[in-house]
Design a protein around this motif. Structure first.
Motif, PDB file in Angstrom:
ATOM      1  N   ARG A 285       0.818  -1.217   0.000  1.00  0.00           N
ATOM      2  CA  ARG A 285       0.000   0.000   0.000  1.00  0.00           C
ATOM      3  C   ARG A 285       0.848   1.262   0.000  1.00  0.00           C
ATOM      4  NH1 ARG A 285      -4.871  -0.842   4.243  1.00  0.00           N
ATOM      5  NH2 ARG A 285      -5.659   0.934   3.057  1.00  0.00           N
ATOM      6  N   ARG A 286       2.113   1.147  -0.370  1.00  0.00           N
ATOM      7  CA  ARG A 286       2.977   2.317  -0.413  1.00  0.00           C
ATOM      8  C   ARG A 286       2.505   3.288  -1.492  1.00  0.00           C
ATOM      9  NH1 ARG A 286       8.681  -0.843  -0.683  1.00  0.00           N
ATOM     10  NH2 ARG A 286       7.373  -2.178  -1.994  1.00  0.00           N
ATOM     11  N   GLU A 287       2.310   4.541  -1.111  1.00  0.00           N
ATOM     12  CA  GLU A 287       1.881   5.541  -2.082  1.00  0.00           C
ATOM     13  C   GLU A 287       3.057   6.070  -2.898  1.00  0.00           C
ATOM     14  OE1 GLU A 287      -0.364   8.549  -0.139  1.00  0.00           O
ATOM     15  OE2 GLU A 287      -1.931   7.159   0.544  1.00  0.00           O
ATOM     16  N   TRP A 288       4.236   6.013  -2.322  1.00  0.00           N
ATOM     17  CA  TRP A 288       5.426   6.448  -3.043  1.00  0.00           C
ATOM     18  C   TRP A 288       6.501   5.402  -2.841  1.00  0.00           C
ATOM     19  CZ3 TRP A 288      10.502   7.502  -1.537  1.00  0.00           C
ATOM     20  CH2 TRP A 288      11.300   8.105  -2.501  1.00  0.00           C
ATOM     21  N   VAL A 289       6.933   4.796  -3.919  1.00  0.00           N
ATOM     22  CA  VAL A 289       7.906   3.722  -3.777  1.00  0.00           C
ATOM     23  C   VAL A 289       9.327   4.205  -4.008  1.00  0.00           C
ATOM     24  CG1 VAL A 289       6.285   1.892  -4.331  1.00  0.00           C
ATOM     25  CG2 VAL A 289       7.528   3.011  -6.186  1.00  0.00           C
ATOM     26  N   GLY A 290       9.462   5.322  -4.718  1.00  0.00           N
ATOM     27  CA  GLY A 290      10.784   5.905  -4.890  1.00  0.00           C
ATOM     28  C   GLY A 290      11.782   4.924  -5.477  1.00  0.00           C
ATOM     29  N   ASP A 291      12.987   4.996  -5.010  1.00  0.00           N
ATOM     30  CA  ASP A 291      14.049   4.112  -5.443  1.00  0.00           C
ATOM     31  C   ASP A 291      13.959   2.817  -4.641  1.00  0.00           C
ATOM     32  OD1 ASP A 291      16.317   2.797  -6.120  1.00  0.00           O
ATOM     33  OD2 ASP A 291      17.706   4.429  -5.636  1.00  0.00           O
ATOM     34  N   LEU A 292      13.664   1.712  -5.335  1.00  0.00           N
ATOM     35  CA  LEU A 292      13.470   0.434  -4.656  1.00  0.00           C
ATOM     36  C   LEU A 292      14.757  -0.371  -4.516  1.00  0.00           C
ATOM     37  CD1 LEU A 292      10.036  -0.802  -6.052  1.00  0.00           C
ATOM     38  CD2 LEU A 292      10.542   0.160  -3.815  1.00  0.00           C
ATOM     39  N   ASP A 293      15.883   0.241  -4.772  1.00  0.00           N
ATOM     40  CA  ASP A 293      17.131  -0.493  -4.628  1.00  0.00           C
ATOM     41  C   ASP A 293      17.334  -1.000  -3.200  1.00  0.00           C
ATOM     42  OD1 ASP A 293      17.707  -0.121  -7.245  1.00  0.00           O
ATOM     43  OD2 ASP A 293      19.125   1.524  -6.952  1.00  0.00           O
ATOM     44  N   HIS A 294      16.726  -0.313  -2.240  1.00  0.00           N
ATOM     45  CA  HIS A 294      16.875  -0.711  -0.838  1.00  0.00           C
ATOM     46  C   HIS A 294      15.976  -1.896  -0.490  1.00  0.00           C
ATOM     47  CE1 HIS A 294      13.229   1.684  -0.814  1.00  0.00           C
ATOM     48  NE2 HIS A 294      12.909   1.071   0.324  1.00  0.00           N
ATOM     49  N   ASP A 295      14.985  -2.173  -1.343  1.00  0.00           N
ATOM     50  CA  ASP A 295      14.004  -3.230  -1.066  1.00  0.00           C
ATOM     51  C   ASP A 295      14.335  -4.446  -1.925  1.00  0.00           C
ATOM     52  OD1 ASP A 295      11.847  -4.919  -0.784  1.00  0.00           O
ATOM     53  OD2 ASP A 295      10.331  -3.368  -1.021  1.00  0.00           O
ATOM     54  N   PRO A 296      14.850  -5.524  -1.332  1.00  0.00           N
ATOM     55  CA  PRO A 296      15.260  -6.673  -2.140  1.00  0.00           C
ATOM     56  C   PRO A 296      14.092  -7.397  -2.799  1.00  0.00           C
ATOM     57  CG  PRO A 296      15.332  -7.232   0.196  1.00  0.00           C
ATOM     58  CD  PRO A 296      15.069  -5.757   0.110  1.00  0.00           C
ATOM     59  N   HIS A 297      12.868  -7.116  -2.345  1.00  0.00           N
ATOM     60  CA  HIS A 297      11.701  -7.803  -2.890  1.00  0.00           C
ATOM     61  C   HIS A 297      11.035  -7.029  -4.025  1.00  0.00           C
ATOM     62  CE1 HIS A 297      12.182 -10.352   0.591  1.00  0.00           C
ATOM     63  NE2 HIS A 297      12.046  -9.315   1.395  1.00  0.00           N
ATOM     64  N   GLY A 298      11.147  -5.710  -3.988  1.00  0.00           N
ATOM     65  CA  GLY A 298      10.459  -4.907  -4.988  1.00  0.00           C
ATOM     66  C   GLY A 298       8.947  -4.953  -4.786  1.00  0.00           C
ATOM     67  N   ILE A 299       8.221  -4.552  -5.828  1.00  0.00           N
ATOM     68  CA  ILE A 299       6.763  -4.567  -5.783  1.00  0.00           C
ATOM     69  C   ILE A 299       6.265  -5.909  -6.298  1.00  0.00           C
ATOM     70  CG2 ILE A 299       4.653  -3.487  -6.663  1.00  0.00           C
ATOM     71  CD1 ILE A 299       6.261  -0.911  -7.001  1.00  0.00           C
ATOM     72  N   PRO A 300       5.348  -6.574  -5.594  1.00  0.00           N
ATOM     73  CA  PRO A 300       4.810  -7.839  -6.094  1.00  0.00           C
ATOM     74  C   PRO A 300       4.232  -7.664  -7.499  1.00  0.00           C
ATOM     75  CG  PRO A 300       4.110  -7.481  -3.831  1.00  0.00           C
ATOM     76  CD  PRO A 300       4.777  -6.215  -4.280  1.00  0.00           C
ATOM     77  N   PRO A 301       4.414  -8.654  -8.378  1.00  0.00           N
ATOM     78  CA  PRO A 301       4.008  -8.483  -9.774  1.00  0.00           C
ATOM     79  C   PRO A 301       2.504  -8.573 -10.013  1.00  0.00           C
ATOM     80  CG  PRO A 301       4.894 -10.681  -9.422  1.00  0.00           C
ATOM     81  CD  PRO A 301       5.111  -9.926  -8.155  1.00  0.00           C
ATOM     82  N   THR A 302       1.739  -9.154  -9.072  1.00  0.00           N
ATOM     83  CA  THR A 302       0.309  -9.356  -9.297  1.00  0.00           C
ATOM     84  C   THR A 302      -0.494  -8.261  -8.615  1.00  0.00           C
ATOM     85  OG1 THR A 302       0.602 -11.757  -9.391  1.00  0.00           O
ATOM     86  CG2 THR A 302      -1.628 -10.945  -9.023  1.00  0.00           C
ATOM     87  N   VAL A 303      -1.324  -7.581  -9.395  1.00  0.00           N
ATOM     88  CA  VAL A 303      -2.188  -6.518  -8.886  1.00  0.00           C
ATOM     89  C   VAL A 303      -3.628  -7.007  -8.898  1.00  0.00           C
ATOM     90  CG1 VAL A 303      -3.073  -4.182  -9.281  1.00  0.00           C
ATOM     91  CG2 VAL A 303      -0.639  -4.689  -9.649  1.00  0.00           C
ATOM     92  N   VAL A 304      -4.304  -6.880  -7.755  1.00  0.00           N
ATOM     93  CA  VAL A 304      -5.711  -7.279  -7.657  1.00  0.00           C
ATOM     94  C   VAL A 304      -6.494  -6.139  -7.025  1.00  0.00           C
ATOM     95  CG1 VAL A 304      -5.036  -9.694  -7.366  1.00  0.00           C
ATOM     96  CG2 VAL A 304      -5.553  -8.331  -5.356  1.00  0.00           C
ATOM     97  N   ASP A 305      -7.819  -6.175  -7.197  1.00  0.00           N
ATOM     98  CA  ASP A 305      -8.686  -5.205  -6.538  1.00  0.00           C
ATOM     99  C   ASP A 305      -8.921  -5.686  -5.107  1.00  0.00           C
ATOM    100  OD1 ASP A 305      -9.133  -3.315  -8.588  1.00  0.00           O
ATOM    101  OD2 ASP A 305     -10.512  -4.702  -9.569  1.00  0.00           O
ATOM    102  N   VAL A 306      -8.342  -4.997  -4.151  1.00  0.00           N
ATOM    103  CA  VAL A 306      -8.424  -5.378  -2.747  1.00  0.00           C
ATOM    104  C   VAL A 306      -9.576  -4.627  -2.092  1.00  0.00           C
ATOM    105  CG1 VAL A 306      -7.219  -5.410  -0.538  1.00  0.00           C
ATOM    106  CG2 VAL A 306      -5.956  -5.847  -2.665  1.00  0.00           C
ATOM    107  N   ALA A 307     -10.482  -5.368  -1.451  1.00  0.00           N
ATOM    108  CA  ALA A 307     -11.614  -4.755  -0.761  1.00  0.00           C
ATOM    109  C   ALA A 307     -11.139  -4.076   0.512  1.00  0.00           C
ATOM    110  CB  ALA A 307     -12.661  -5.814  -0.440  1.00  0.00           C
TER     111      ALA A 307
END
Length: 326
Positions: A285-307
């Motif tokens: 739920r990050r609104e700003w991801v910026g430089d993801l070099d610090h995050d070894p996982h990155g953004i998950p590739p699957t996007v779904v509509d979350v209730a």
């Protein structure tokens, strides 16, 4: 025109609430119900499903037995919530419920799903698939027969959460019961471009029916209506509360009345390895991801509509009107 749907269930108390809604709402065309181990063992799930459909007068709906256990782990029933029989140990005779006399389709649940979805595709239809249980059957379906995507409009599943758990502090029961299956389904849906809505614990408890309303339902002669009242009353008694959630039925409400639900497209990952977080749906739920070099996982590739929010009163009335209709 009515919306064609198929439910995949592990029929416990809230699955039964969902089945009654899907079987009786005039805007839904319930094509089939498939069963999987979860709240109870799969054979008990089949019996419970046939009982609910018999009460609803829907002997025309095909019911098939599916996976008896998760992909990797033993089955773990939720008797502490749903009773020994998975359906609140209700007194069927006292409720005047008809016997569960329907026949079980001889096809495995995955084969029934395949046949229904391919038939829909060939006739220009698309079916909404509503899994309300561990996603074992659906994972097997999408990996074995990816061509069924042509007959799928979308998947609306009950499971996961953006913020809380119930089986563990981190994980919701359906995902926790078979996290590998959930991961496979999300991955396959992305590959096959199947839209997915996740109806999770963030909204699950927000559509509630009171004990007084349950008593009113129990006073009606129609078996389906009496069963609906008994399902609510059983939860109120078990948990000592003045109201009970209709739970999984909310995912069916999302198909009938999507305007009652607030969702957001978010990246979701199923945690498989964490000692305390296995089965968690990690919602980014990050609104700003910026430089993801610090995050070894990155953004998950699957996007779904979350209730994330639901109009509980609106859907409470929708469910009550449906289960009390003649």
């Amino acid at each position: 025109m009515s919306i064609p749907v198929i439910l995949d269930v592990d029929t416990g108390l809230d699955d039964a609430c969902a089945l009654l809604l899907a079987a009786r709402h005039p805007d839904l065309d319930l094509r089939a119900v498939t069963c999987v181990a979860g709240n109870a063992d799969v054979d008990q799930v089949v019996r419970n499903t046939l009982l609910v459909l018999a009460a609803a007068g829907r002997h025309d709906v095909a019911v098939a037995r599916g996976a008896s256990r998760p992909l990797l782990e033993p089955a773990r029933a939720a008797r502490h919530v749903h009773g020994e029989d998975g359906l609140g140990d209700l007194d069927h005779a006292a409720l005047g419920l008809p016997a569960a006399t329907g026949e079980v389709d001889q096809r495995h649940a995955v084969e029934l799903l395949r046949d229904e979805l391919l038939a829909a595709a060939s006739s220009g239809e698309r079916i909404t698939l509503v899994p309300l249980a561990p996603l074992t059957n659906i994972a097997l379906l999408l990996r074995t027969y990816p061509e069924v995507a042509k007959g799928l409009r979308r998947i609306v599943f009950m499971g996961g959460a953006a913020a809380v758990g119930n089986a563990t502090a981190a994980a919701e029961f359906n995902i926790w019961h078979d996290p590998e299956a959930a991961a496979v389904v999300l991955d396959a849906a992305r590959e096959l471009e199947i839209p997915v809505t996740m109806y999770g614990l963030d909204v699950f408890y927000d559509v509630r029916v009171s004990r007084d309303e349950a008593v009113e339902l129990l006073a009606v002669a129609a078996p389906a209506t009496r069963l609906a009242g008994a399902l609510v009353q059983a939860q109120c008694v078990k948990f000592g509360t003045p109201s009970a959630t209709i739970g999984d039925a909310g995912a069916v409400c999302a198909v009938v009345d999507p305007a009652g639900l607030t969702t957001s497209p978010l990246a979701v990952h199923v945690e498989l390895a964490g000692a305390r977080t296995r089965g968690q749906t990690v919602v980014d739920r990050r609104e700003w991801v910026g430089d993801l070099d610090h995050d070894p996982h990155g953004i998950p590739p699957t996007v779904v509509d979350v209730a994330l929010a639901v109009d509980g009163d609106r859907w409470r009335r929708l469910w009550l009107d449906s289960v009390a209709s003649k």
